[in-house]
Design an enzyme around this catalytic site. Structure first.
Site, PDB file in Angstrom:
ATOM      1  N   GLY A 131       5.326   8.826 -46.503  1.00 20.50           N
ATOM      2  CA  GLY A 131       6.133   9.991 -46.863  1.00 20.50           C
ATOM      3  C   GLY A 131       7.233   9.518 -47.808  1.00 20.50           C
ATOM      4  O   GLY A 131       7.925   8.531 -47.522  1.00 20.50           O
ATOM      5  N   ALA A 132       7.379  10.218 -48.934  1.00 22.42           N
ATOM      6  CA  ALA A 132       8.239   9.717 -50.011  1.00 22.42           C
ATOM      7  C   ALA A 132       9.670   9.391 -49.567  1.00 22.42           C
ATOM      8  O   ALA A 132      10.160   8.280 -49.817  1.00 22.42           O
ATOM      9  CB  ALA A 132       8.226  10.721 -51.166  1.00 22.42           C
ATOM     10  N   ASP A 145       6.049  13.902 -54.064  1.00 24.91           N
ATOM     11  CA  ASP A 145       6.256  12.450 -54.225  1.00 24.91           C
ATOM     12  C   ASP A 145       7.009  12.109 -55.504  1.00 24.91           C
ATOM     13  O   ASP A 145       7.714  11.112 -55.567  1.00 24.91           O
ATOM     14  CB  ASP A 145       4.921  11.709 -54.175  1.00 24.91           C
ATOM     15  CG  ASP A 145       4.461  11.605 -52.731  1.00 24.91           C
ATOM     16  OD1 ASP A 145       3.872  12.586 -52.228  1.00 24.91           O
ATOM     17  OD2 ASP A 145       4.760  10.578 -52.093  1.00 24.91           O
ATOM     18  N   ASN A 171       1.771  15.177 -55.491  1.00 23.50           N
ATOM     19  CA  ASN A 171       1.805  15.214 -54.021  1.00 23.50           C
ATOM     20  C   ASN A 171       0.404  14.841 -53.534  1.00 23.50           C
ATOM     21  O   ASN A 171      -0.521  14.630 -54.328  1.00 23.50           O
ATOM     22  CB  ASN A 171       2.244  16.597 -53.527  1.00 23.50           C
ATOM     23  CG  ASN A 171       2.560  16.590 -52.031  1.00 23.50           C
ATOM     24  OD1 ASN A 171       3.324  15.744 -51.560  1.00 23.50           O
ATOM     25  ND2 ASN A 171       1.955  17.480 -51.273  1.00 23.50           N
ATOM     26  N   ARG A 219       4.084   0.749 -53.140  1.00 21.75           N
ATOM     27  CA  ARG A 219       3.278   1.940 -53.467  1.00 21.75           C
ATOM     28  C   ARG A 219       3.825   2.514 -54.774  1.00 21.75           C
ATOM     29  O   ARG A 219       5.033   2.492 -54.989  1.00 21.75           O
ATOM     30  CB  ARG A 219       3.333   2.986 -52.337  1.00 21.75           C
ATOM     31  CG  ARG A 219       2.624   2.493 -51.065  1.00 21.75           C
ATOM     32  CD  ARG A 219       2.486   3.590 -50.034  1.00 21.75           C
ATOM     33  NE  ARG A 219       1.517   4.591 -50.433  1.00 21.75           N
ATOM     34  CZ  ARG A 219       1.339   5.744 -49.777  1.00 21.75           C
ATOM     35  NH1 ARG A 219       2.084   6.043 -48.731  1.00 21.75           N
ATOM     36  NH2 ARG A 219       0.422   6.609 -50.180  1.00 21.75           N
TER      37      ARG A 219
HETATM   38  O1  MRU Z   1       0.384   8.991 -48.697  1.00 19.97           O
HETATM   39  P1  MRU Z   1       1.528   9.611 -47.969  1.00 19.97           P
HETATM   40  O2  MRU Z   1       1.217   9.979 -46.560  1.00 19.97           O
HETATM   41  O3  MRU Z   1       2.796   8.776 -48.090  1.00 19.97           O
HETATM   42  O4  MRU Z   1       1.801  10.961 -48.754  1.00 19.97           O
HETATM   43  C1  MRU Z   1       2.818  11.820 -48.330  1.00 19.97           C
HETATM   44  C2  MRU Z   1       2.925  13.056 -49.126  1.00 19.97           C
HETATM   45  O5  MRU Z   1       2.167  13.309 -50.028  1.00 19.97           O
HETATM   46  C3  MRU Z   1       4.071  13.963 -48.801  1.00 19.97           C
HETATM   47  O6  MRU Z   1       3.734  15.287 -49.028  1.00 19.97           O
HETATM   48  C4  MRU Z   1       5.262  13.583 -49.687  1.00 19.97           C
HETATM   49  O7  MRU Z   1       5.516  12.211 -49.619  1.00 19.97           O
HETATM   50  C5  MRU Z   1       6.485  14.314 -49.323  1.00 19.97           C
HETATM   51  S1  MRU Z   1       7.048  13.850 -47.706  1.00 19.97           S
HETATM   52  C6  MRU Z   1       8.434  14.697 -47.361  1.00 19.97           C
END
Ligand code: MRU
Length: 362
Positions: free
Chosen positions: A51-52, A245, A255, A90
């Site tokens: 999650g970002a 993201d 996203n 990442r």
């Molecule tokens: O690959 P992830 O699980 O890190 O991806 C997360 C997302 O795409 C979320 O929608 C994004 O990071 C926003 S979290 C508040």
């Protein structure tokens, strides 16, 4: 004010950074105690935390851990290489780079000159803690703006909200972005139900968003990603809320893979579609979404399910972690400083972020 989730994805305990291992959810709540930048990096790469906003906050902890137990003050070159390593964990979420830039400036201005590594660690750890609390505070403000906006947009009804991936307490430092709005809608009695996209292949929806909803009694139903458009066609979705993201200067945003398809379907059916993000997730150095680096992950994560290969051994897979939603499909952008409405374009976004970036630094 509605209460927060009891779920805490990461926290500092003494000089260790404790992380709830999201790969084990929902079956087990297993906590890892991280003691070095490389352990934090591994947790980000392996998506034990994700999650970002949470990736950004965790990077602040990883940077602070570079000072833990050091015998001599940490030199600029050593700290620079720690930040470079964390920054490569990442590629898509801009929060990782934004927070590391912030930690680097803090080190240059206030930490580099300290006489001991212990002093350095204390300062860096305190800054990391502040970053965690700041994210939590932003999420609460986003949720309030999101609820107010939805009350105006879709008055007098309890909403059926569709969401993708996980954007809640497990993706942030508490409450969440899109799921934070949903949590607050529920607390205000304005939520009928959440449609939770399972979010293939990592299943952040089925494993994590459903887990958060179940823990708090938020009415929810898990659907396959491919069910979403048909529910829209049947009139069973009032609004789509997602996380972000990285958002470019013109409002295009990356996203979790599948978000673009949702935006197209929502546009076709005339359903409001809104990303929810802190200003930290804007990347105003890029004009549009074509400049966003899209993470490509191992195809095993796609082709192997529950330890068993589901495609022939000779088949390859393409596992893009994210996609990009074009700004013209976005109805409004919900931030901690309010909602950007009207035309979602570069002029509107630059005016809004300029006005509020000043407020943020004050
Ligand atoms: O690959 P992830 O699980 O890190 O991806 C997360 C997302 O795409 C979320 O929608 C994004 O990071 C926003 S979290 C508040």
């Amino acid at each position: 004010m509605d209460r927060d989730s009891n779920l805490v994805a990461t926290f500092w305990e003494g000089d260790e950074y404790v992380v709830l291992d999201q790969l084990e959810l929902p079956a087990h709540k297993r906590y890892l105690r991280l003691k070095s930048p490389s352990e934090v990096r591994e947790a980000i790469v392996m998506m034990r935390l994700r999650g970002a906003p949470l990736i950004g906050a965790a990077a602040s902890a990883g940077a602070a851990l570079a000072f833990r137990g050091a015998e001599e003050p940490v030199e600029p070159a050593v700290f620079a290489s720690v930040c470079a390593s964390l920054g490569s964990a990442r590629p898509t979420a801009v929060n990782l780079m934004a927070v590391l830039d912030e930690m680097r400036s803090f080190y240059d201005e206030e930490v580099a000159g300290c006489a001991t590594a212990a002093e350095q660690f204390a300062l860096m750890q305190r800054r990391s803690l502040e970053i965690h609390w700041r994210d939590h505070d932003r999420n609460r403000r986003m949720a309030q703006h999101g609820v107010d906006w939805l009350r105006r947009l879709l008055p007098d009804k309890r909403l059926r909200v569709l969401t993708h991936c996980n954007t809640g307490a497990l993706a942030t430092c508490g409450h969440g972005t899109a799921l934070g709005v949903i949590r607050s809608l529920h607390a205000a009695g304005l939520l009928e139900q959440v449609w939770v996209d399972e979010t293939r292949p990592y299943l952040q929806g089925a494993r994590l968003t459903a887990f958060e909803c179940a823990e708090e009694g938020i009415p929810h139903t898990v659907i396959t990603d491919s069910t979403a458009a048909y529910l829209m066609a049947r009139g069973q979705v009032d609004v789509v809320l997602t996380g972000v993201d990285r958002m470019a200067a013109n409002g295009d945003y990356a996203n979790k893979i599948g978000t673009y398809g949702l935006a197209v379907a929502a546009g076709y059916h005339g359903i409001p579609f809104a990303p929810v993000l802190p200003l930290e997730s804007f990347d105003l150095t890029i004009a549009d979404g074509t400049h966003i680096v899209i993470e490509e992950r191992a195809d095993d994560e796609l082709l192997v399910f529950n330890g068993r290969r589901i495609a022939p051994a000779a088949s390859s897979g393409l596992h893009l972690g994210f996609d990009v939603v074009p700004h013209r499909l976005v109805t409004a952008v919900v931030t901690e400083h309010g909602v950007i409405e009207g035309s979602i374009d570069e002029e509107n976004i630059r005016t809004f972020t300029r006005r509020h970036a000043v407020a943020d630094r004050a």
